[in-house]
Motif scaffolding. Sequence first.
Motif, PDB file in Angstrom:
ATOM      1  N   TYR A 327      -5.207  11.265  35.544  1.00 46.84           N
ATOM      2  CA  TYR A 327      -5.100  11.331  33.970  1.00 46.84           C
ATOM      3  C   TYR A 327      -3.708  11.198  33.313  1.00 46.84           C
ATOM      4  CZ  TYR A 327      -5.678  12.697  28.943  1.00 46.84           C
ATOM      5  OH  TYR A 327      -5.578  12.621  27.628  1.00 46.84           O
ATOM      6  N   ARG A 328      -3.060  10.106  32.933  1.00 47.13           N
ATOM      7  CA  ARG A 328      -1.756   9.783  32.477  1.00 47.13           C
ATOM      8  C   ARG A 328      -1.443  10.247  31.286  1.00 47.13           C
ATOM      9  NH1 ARG A 328       0.598   5.317  36.597  1.00 47.13           N
ATOM     10  NH2 ARG A 328       2.375   5.512  35.225  1.00 47.13           N
ATOM     11  N   GLY A 329      -2.688  10.811  30.497  1.00 53.12           N
ATOM     12  CA  GLY A 329      -2.280  11.317  29.107  1.00 53.12           C
ATOM     13  C   GLY A 329      -1.784  10.013  28.370  1.00 53.12           C
ATOM     14  N   ASP A 330      -0.874  10.530  27.190  1.00 51.85           N
ATOM     15  CA  ASP A 330      -0.375   9.164  26.524  1.00 51.85           C
ATOM     16  C   ASP A 330       1.132   8.993  26.759  1.00 51.85           C
ATOM     17  OD1 ASP A 330       0.913  11.456  25.641  1.00 51.85           O
ATOM     18  OD2 ASP A 330       0.360  11.036  23.202  1.00 51.85           O
ATOM     19  N   TYR A 331       1.468   9.370  28.216  1.00 51.07           N
ATOM     20  CA  TYR A 331       2.686   9.451  28.690  1.00 51.07           C
ATOM     21  C   TYR A 331       3.320   7.869  28.622  1.00 51.07           C
ATOM     22  CZ  TYR A 331       6.816   9.653  31.612  1.00 51.07           C
ATOM     23  OH  TYR A 331       8.152   9.556  32.102  1.00 51.07           O
ATOM     24  N   ASP A 332       2.796   7.137  29.200  1.00 51.02           N
ATOM     25  CA  ASP A 332       3.337   5.501  29.265  1.00 51.02           C
ATOM     26  C   ASP A 332       3.460   4.779  27.873  1.00 51.02           C
ATOM     27  OD1 ASP A 332       3.231   5.473  32.183  1.00 51.02           O
ATOM     28  OD2 ASP A 332       1.282   6.417  31.824  1.00 51.02           O
ATOM     29  N   LEU A 333       2.284   4.917  27.253  1.00 46.52           N
ATOM     30  CA  LEU A 333       2.286   4.147  25.850  1.00 46.52           C
ATOM     31  C   LEU A 333       3.281   4.831  25.000  1.00 46.52           C
ATOM     32  CD1 LEU A 333      -1.540   3.245  25.381  1.00 46.52           C
ATOM     33  CD2 LEU A 333       0.678   2.009  26.284  1.00 46.52           C
TER      34      LEU A 333
END
Lengths: 579, 579
Positions: A327-333
């Motif tokens: 679950y990468r959350g909203d890190y990348d965007l």
Amino acid sequence: MTDLSELAKRRGFFFQSSESYGGVGGFYTYGPAGATLKQNVEDAWRDRFAVREGNIEIDAPTIMPEPVFEASGHLDGFDDMLVECAECGESHRADHLVEDNSEIEDAESHDPDAVMGLIDDLDLACPTCGASLAGRPVEEFNLMFETGIGPGDGQPGYLRPETAQGIFVEFPRLKEYARGQLPFGVTQIGRAYRNEISPRNALVRTREFTQAELELFLSPGFEPPDLSDVADVDLRLYPAERQGEGDADYLETTVAEAVESGVVENAWIAYYLGRSRQWYERIGVDMERFRFRQHLPGERAHYAVDCWDAEADVGDGDWIEMAGFAYRGDYDLSKHHDHADDSYTVFEEFDEPKTETEATVDPDMSYLGPEFGEHAGAIADELETLAKSDRDAFEGDAVEVTVAGGEVYEVPVEKTGYAVEEVTKNGQHVTPRVVEPSFGVDRAVFAVLAHSDETDEVDGEQRRVVRLPPEVAPTTVAVFPLMDRDGMAERAEDVAADLREAGLAVTYDDTGNIGRRYRRQDEVGTPYCVTVDYDTLEDDTVTLRERDSTEQVRVPIADLADELAALRDGRRSFVELTE
Amino acid sequence: MTDLSELAKRRGFFFQSSESYGGVGGFYTYGPAGATLKQNVEDAWRDRFAVREGNIEIDAPTIMPEPVFEASGHLDGFDDMLVECAECGESHRADHLVEDNSEIEDAESHDPDAVMGLIDDLDLACPTCGASLAGRPVEEFNLMFETGIGPGDGQPGYLRPETAQGIFVEFPRLKEYARGQLPFGVTQIGRAYRNEISPRNALVRTREFTQAELELFLSPGFEPPDLSDVADVDLRLYPAERQGEGDADYLETTVAEAVESGVVENAWIAYYLGRSRQWYERIGVDMERFRFRQHLPGERAHYAVDCWDAEADVGDGDWIEMAGFAYRGDYDLSKHHDHADDSYTVFEEFDEPKTETEATVDPDMSYLGPEFGEHAGAIADELETLAKSDRDAFEGDAVEVTVAGGEVYEVPVEKTGYAVEEVTKNGQHVTPRVVEPSFGVDRAVFAVLAHSDETDEVDGEQRRVVRLPPEVAPTTVAVFPLMDRDGMAERAEDVAADLREAGLAVTYDDTGNIGRRYRRQDEVGTPYCVTVDYDTLEDDTVTLRERDSTEQVRVPIADLADELAALRDGRRSFVELTE
């Protein structure tokens, strides 16, 4: 493992690249058997995780410009710890040295100074030359391969360390193809590169590898997945809190139970654990040597909020990671939204339009200018901020405004243009959350081979047999002439050509005796062999032999292509054919 | 072209990568439509040139170590000519500047000094800023991307400029998988990289691209191909001697005639010209805008003996190269044989064993040593050479031997151990010759799109329609609910899910009116659309609409998956369905 590598080289699954030039660590070439096996695994992945899930697929370049990795955090955070031997100059991965020579399992999560201290405490020596590594500095080494794009000084570029960034960077366009509707998933199968300090374990830790990744973009409100198709899928889980000393203490559960009990917090991750278990079983991974292990907190990548790995035991408790479900959350965007010149949000409509009041100002600059001189602009800005945060300030006749320097000014409310209006909003811009199932294709191939490689006994003799499922086996059918005489070879060549025209993967072999040819095909995982013999010349039938049972049955040549396609696709079993 | 690029971006075929970060020239990302189209083109290539031809496939790394490219000649010979503007610092491809601004068509074949002279003579200016380029040096620029492998100084590595080297380097192993039998073919589909000075023309000249290459290893005696399957295939040839001023003067011929007349000297090349023409037609290239052009002598790559290109006209006489069919001779294998620590030959058996006499020596060193001292070794070596080249020298009592310094020594024949023996040889080691059909996958995709992109008229309105063949179209069927009410959407979602489970490429779309949805699918090349309407709820049938004719027919949902698969695979035509 060595044994599998020997078979892999001899039978054309995989081997170290450029060995004629001394080879270079961490690069493997797939031979004819391996390339097709790998392609079949990729096709099976695409079928399951793109086509059948209704996810879209893209194909982005492997070289990307520097600003992408500044934003993604890979330029700063994508390091391994390196220690170089003062004697022989060989570089080693410092945390692995500690882990290999102590009970410590998470040296990776320590900082370089701590690992340097551990090397001193443990009095570790260089594995290459035996010299002491005590006191040697432990340094961060960035794992990306760098190159230069364009002539002259050009601009720096990097080989992507994961296929995912090719998806994240293009999100502003991808959301249009998805017509702005969350959730949607984007897949990509392709090369990724990591300049490993110490590549090892054949296909398991290489410097160039193939990933199959799915980025699932979800509303921050988390639309739940439809679990109905996977609810009853069995999961063998190894949660973080059960990982300690001694034997592994697994939690045997199902997808539905894992979600209900909260062991797997994110229902979308649970959904994909279920789908991937089904998929690994389909391609030939042994479910008795398969588990999902949760990452320990110190083990997670710089972008991951929670992560589970699919792992396979490839030999005597040697568990390898085959896939990660993060679950990468909203890190990348969020990172790309901040760094790039584009919007990485989605406009999400409310179920019902929302009406809100909004306070605004429209300061009369023809008054503020003469009155406050050089401070007029700052005062106007401050009025705007104040209208949003403190409507009470506009209740009286004048507003008190404090500007950056600390001075306080009084502005008559009638000169601020203060107003409260009703605004109707249909929705808002949100940054999607990301769930990422990320598969290592090479590791899947390796695990499938390790689990398919068996020895049994046939007619009192030991037989090595690679029991690949027909769907992924490089060759579906091998065609032999019994002997190269009386027209049998010509007939067998015709049979092979016809099966090829029908789209089957065919090998033709006329060298050595039949027993030896069977053994060769057993070792390369071919599920079916067809022999053209003297009877063929009489009655147009051939012997069809199954790899696993070594049973044989006569089949008319006219039916052969259809029967083999049905066997390969699982629409028919060999037992049915013999009846 | 611009028009196609606009459609390509809007509909998700392809677009420049990392545009949110300003983009970087020569890198393109395939969106959902393009990635699947490209994958389908690759699958069709594999089906034709690997599976059906019985060739084997491998999958090698894209990074290879320096010695490979020292041997292959790419470190020295793989250059383009560069001229840098003194004013703005922009680099340009010098030969292209000359060709674009004069009647000269082969500036590439001139040396840098000559091109520099041409720039002066033509008084060329920088296309970017307009400053004069007269007197600016023209330099060779190597097109390979360099990187470093491993930590510290590591070792230099390069991104392969063609997939072919991954095959050549591993020849010592590949010949074993082919059990040492010539001819055999090895294919590879994968990325290749060229650091182009001036990338241009969308997918046509990029810095990262996908190749599909076949290396066919032949005996130096050249086993002829079986031409029977392609003898009558029409070829539009443009031989070197017909290429001059004015309109193209084509030779319309067939594969069999081209071989017979000697226009195509190498029969294997002719065979693959025929196969590739069939294949390009299959994937949707318009045969009216397709030709095979022979390379002019100055145009050939450093390894090529003869070469033909498959070319497509992608707009108003803009011919692009899509594939090259080169006879590479023994260039590559000889180079690697000389440079690498392995054998790049094949042992070829004679039809019948050959018996020859062989003269050998076995010098008596206990005599030579004391007699000739420090020269004894050189004399022994010379005796061995002499035995092979001049048996007469051993006819008398003594042999005269001249050593490197020029001194002459006499050795009694009885001390040389001279003997002539009969030796029977079963065969000999030969260096195979190579015929290479090399396809640019991206360029094939581009040509197919350019040739499929049409405008017609439907119900009095202009319609843009991309007429991709069903086999390669990214989506086989789009499923629509007529409206999102009365359960039509749920029903349509079920239909879409069932079609996906049957392995079809499906898009679901419920946004906008039906006409708009048809237009969207027409532009993305979807051959069939299915609409769930009120009748569906009554009688379980749907409307099936064909893209090209825009005709519609009602089909029972129960038959839908089978009918669509039959339409896609060409086992059924839409006209048959309407009858």
